[in-house]
Design a protein around this motif. Structure first.
Motif, short mmCIF file in Angstrom:
data_model
loop_
_atom_site.label_atom_id
_atom_site.label_comp_id
_atom_site.label_asym_id
_atom_site.label_seq_id
_atom_site.Cartn_x
_atom_site.Cartn_y
_atom_site.Cartn_z
N TRP A 38 0.83 -1.21 0.00
CA TRP A 38 0.00 0.00 0.00
C TRP A 38 0.86 1.26 0.00
O TRP A 38 0.47 2.30 0.53
CB TRP A 38 -0.90 -0.01 1.24
CG TRP A 38 -1.80 -1.20 1.32
CD1 TRP A 38 -1.48 -2.44 1.79
CD2 TRP A 38 -3.15 -1.28 0.87
NE1 TRP A 38 -2.55 -3.29 1.68
CE2 TRP A 38 -3.60 -2.60 1.13
CE3 TRP A 38 -4.04 -0.37 0.30
CZ2 TRP A 38 -4.87 -3.04 0.82
CZ3 TRP A 38 -5.33 -0.80 0.00
CH2 TRP A 38 -5.73 -2.12 0.26
N TRP A 39 2.03 1.20 -0.62
CA TRP A 39 2.96 2.31 -0.63
C TRP A 39 2.37 3.57 -1.23
O TRP A 39 2.76 4.68 -0.88
CB TRP A 39 4.22 1.91 -1.42
CG TRP A 39 3.91 1.51 -2.85
CD1 TRP A 39 3.67 0.25 -3.29
CD2 TRP A 39 3.81 2.37 -3.97
NE1 TRP A 39 3.43 0.26 -4.64
CE2 TRP A 39 3.51 1.56 -5.08
CE3 TRP A 39 3.96 3.76 -4.16
CZ2 TRP A 39 3.34 2.10 -6.37
CZ3 TRP A 39 3.79 4.29 -5.45
CH2 TRP A 39 3.48 3.46 -6.52
N TRP A 40 1.41 3.45 -2.17
CA TRP A 40 0.85 4.58 -2.88
C TRP A 40 -0.02 5.48 -1.98
O TRP A 40 -0.38 6.60 -2.39
CB TRP A 40 0.02 4.09 -4.07
CG TRP A 40 -0.85 2.91 -3.77
CD1 TRP A 40 -0.52 1.59 -3.89
CD2 TRP A 40 -2.17 2.93 -3.23
NE1 TRP A 40 -1.55 0.79 -3.49
CE2 TRP A 40 -2.60 1.59 -3.09
CE3 TRP A 40 -3.06 3.95 -2.89
CZ2 TRP A 40 -3.84 1.25 -2.60
CZ3 TRP A 40 -4.31 3.62 -2.41
CH2 TRP A 40 -4.70 2.28 -2.26
N CYS A 41 -0.39 5.03 -0.79
CA CYS A 41 -1.20 5.87 0.10
C CYS A 41 -0.44 6.29 1.36
O CYS A 41 -1.03 6.95 2.23
CB CYS A 41 -2.49 5.14 0.49
SG CYS A 41 -2.24 3.71 1.57
N ILE A 42 0.84 5.93 1.49
CA ILE A 42 1.60 6.22 2.70
C ILE A 42 2.39 7.51 2.50
O ILE A 42 3.06 7.69 1.47
CB ILE A 42 2.55 5.05 3.03
CG1 ILE A 42 1.75 3.76 3.21
CG2 ILE A 42 3.34 5.36 4.30
CD1 ILE A 42 2.61 2.54 3.43
#
Length: 326
Positions: free
Chosen positions: A298-302
């Motif tokens: 979920w790197w795209w929302c961190i």
């Protein structure tokens, strides 16, 4: 020529090669003599106890029949024979240790007593029993079981507790367990006692989403997740998609999100509690640490702040920073 009996007077003098052997023979002879004396004393003691038990039993079973025993009768061989016959009449076997086969040194710690037997047996044997001991129930277990049990760190447990405390403070504890529930953040929720990072973002107030997203302590992550999950399934990242390409549901995506957050190997950690203030409170985002499983999927929302705080916490434990690949 007959062998000469070894006596203290016949011990060879110092320097004689037979002196050590003769001393060993005398020592063994003294040991056997002491053992026979102990056996005789114990046999007399057990015989006296058996006589007392027989007297009590005869008085209870036949009040009219009484037997009197005197100390002098025990010293009389004829009296001892009569006593033995009466003991066998009541089913009590005689005490017979049978020579030097038993080492009485091993029996000194036992309470030897004769007890009447109600059943006949093929071989006469004496029963040595300890006094009846009442069985005490085991003590009630208290937790933690050990003195250092309270210091054991269980990251998943602390994270679940903190998430439920936040859900309860937001009034979402009853609906957060339904994976298919959708809502917008209720404007009637009191926010005076909540830290600023738990105040709703514009996406929470306007876009339907799962209530679990409201309990995440990072405002930027909540905003990005709500906006991404509001898109059709085919336009989302693979980890956030539902079964059907055009589906607008969020149930499977939320389940996948919670699985990665609560990964038992490297999931989220909480470094705060309910009684703390500032950075030590479990409701502020500075107290939360993300895991590599959540970071890789979920790197795209961190945001950068969550990664910086996590790497600081990991360095404190001697771990390397977050990485996209293992």
């Amino acid at each position: 020529m007959p062998a000469t009996r070894k006596t203290p007077e016949n011990v060879p003098g110092t320097g004689d090669p037979d002196r050590k052997r003769v001393l060993n023979v005398l020592a063994q002879r003294r040991y056997r003599q002491r053992r026979r004396e102990k056996m005789a004393a114990l046999e007399a003691q057990n015989k006296g106890r058996c006589v007392e038990l027989v007297s009590e039993e005869s008085a209870q079973c036949a009040p009219g029949l009484t037997a009197t025993w005197s100390d002098s009768s025990l010293e009389d061989p004829i009296a001892e024979t009569n006593n033995a016959q009466q003991i066998h009449t009541f089913g009590l076997p005689m005490v017979d240790f049978g020579g030097d086969l038993l080492d009485m040194q091993l029996l000194e710690d036992f309470n030897n007593s004769c007890s009447p037997s109600s059943q006949s047996s093929s071989s006469d044997a004496i029963t040595h029993s300890n006094p009846i001991q009442t069985t005490t129930p085991p003590p009630n277990l208290t937790f933690p079981l050990t003195a250092d049990g309270a210091q054991l760190d269980i990251p998943v447990l602390s994270a679940m507790r903190a998430a439920m405390n936040i859900s309860t403070a937001l009034g979402l504890a009853d609906i957060v367990w339904d994976p298919n529930y959708m809502h917008t953040f209720p404007t009637s929720t009191p926010l005076d006692n909540l830290p600023p990072n738990l105040h709703p973002t514009p996406a929470q107030l306007t876009i339907p989403h799962h209530p679990f997203l409201d309990a995440l302590p990072w405002p930027s992550i909540r905003e990005k997740l709500i906006c991404m999950l509001a898109m059709p399934s085919g336009l989302r990242p693979p980890v956030a998609r539902d079964d059907e390409p055009g589906s607008m549901g969020q149930g499977l995506a939320v389940l996948q999100l919670t699985t990665h957050l609560d990964d038992y190997r490297d999931g989220i950690r909480v470094h705060g509690n309910m009684v703390g203030w500032g950075d030590s409170s479990e409701m502020v985002e500075e107290a939360w640490e993300i895991g590599e499983c959540f970071f890789r999927n979920w790197w795209w929302c961190i945001d950068e702040g969550a990664v910086r705080i996590t790497n600081m916490r990991r360095r404190e434990r001697g771990l390397r920073p977050l990485r996209m690949k293992g």
